[in-house]
Design an enzyme around this catalytic site. Sequence first.
Site, PDB file in Angstrom:
ATOM      1  N   SER A  42       0.630  -1.208  -0.138  1.00 23.41           N
ATOM      2  CA  SER A  42      -0.020   0.125  -0.026  1.00 23.41           C
ATOM      3  C   SER A  42       0.903   1.298  -0.079  1.00 23.41           C
ATOM      4  O   SER A  42       0.231   2.475  -0.256  1.00 23.41           O
ATOM      5  CB  SER A  42      -0.886  -0.028   1.108  1.00 23.41           C
ATOM      6  N   LYS A 119       0.954   4.596   7.067  1.00 22.08           N
ATOM      7  CA  LYS A 119       0.346   5.306   5.734  1.00 22.08           C
ATOM      8  C   LYS A 119       1.097   6.851   6.083  1.00 22.08           C
ATOM      9  O   LYS A 119       1.616   7.274   6.798  1.00 22.08           O
ATOM     10  CB  LYS A 119      -1.121   5.708   5.829  1.00 22.08           C
TER      11      LYS A 119
END
Length: 278
Positions: A42, A119
């Site tokens: 990701s 993230k």
Amino acid sequence: MAEDKGALAGVIETVKTVVYALLIAGIFRTVLFQPFFIPSGSMKDTLLVGDFLFVNKMAYGYSYASCPSIYLPGLGVDIGADDFCGVFEDYDDRLFGSDPELGDVVVFRHPVTGRDFIKRVVGMPGDRIQVRDGTLYINDEAAPQVPAGEFVETFAPQGSARQLPQCSNGAVGQGSDCIKERYTETLPNGTEHAVLNIGTRSLDNTGVFTVPADHFFFMGDNRDNSTDSRVAQSAGGVGFVHRKDLVGRADRVIFSSAGSSMLAFWTWRSDRFFKAIE
């Protein structure tokens, strides 16, 4: 008898050494740095599957999420930060706390699943966030994306989970080049980083998210293959992340392996050792 006492003393010293080592390791992990393996794609190409890093826990101060978590599904071990420090979970303040900056790469604890996520911060408290045609807007200001070539990797199972990458060049065979479009994105504070595009996806266009007080908005750099704040927690996403759930900042890759095991030395990526995270 003297020999028995000597043997017993040796055992005691060994036990003490092990206990001291465990205490030091526990303090190191709880207070200073936490090891973290990248399990998914990701955050490509900033972080690759198999990257190993230490999370700087001092960067944002301490909360219940600073306590260690141990997740070993193969052994049935699932001990979360709330199991160690759950008594502090309702406290919203952070000890020696400071907020992340826009563009920081952060490890945080998912408040529903208890899993650690990594993230990039793209929204601060009070910001209005929206994605339009794949472009990030912060307070109605576009974060411009400039083409930066292609990200090419081999289409093959990756990491211990043996996940296959997604490709913008369609279905390719094992061992073939898997290509993604690469762009350099610039945030309003001037932070630049790479983002990848696979193709048109449902999350390329979103509504407007207004980040609540004491919360942050996160997105993965591999925008079309990231479970992040664009999807609410109730729908299986990350949603807004509270300040107390921050674990720390990721500053540098220490070690990296392209194989299913870090022991497979022939798969080590020597060019990523001690690589700064941007």
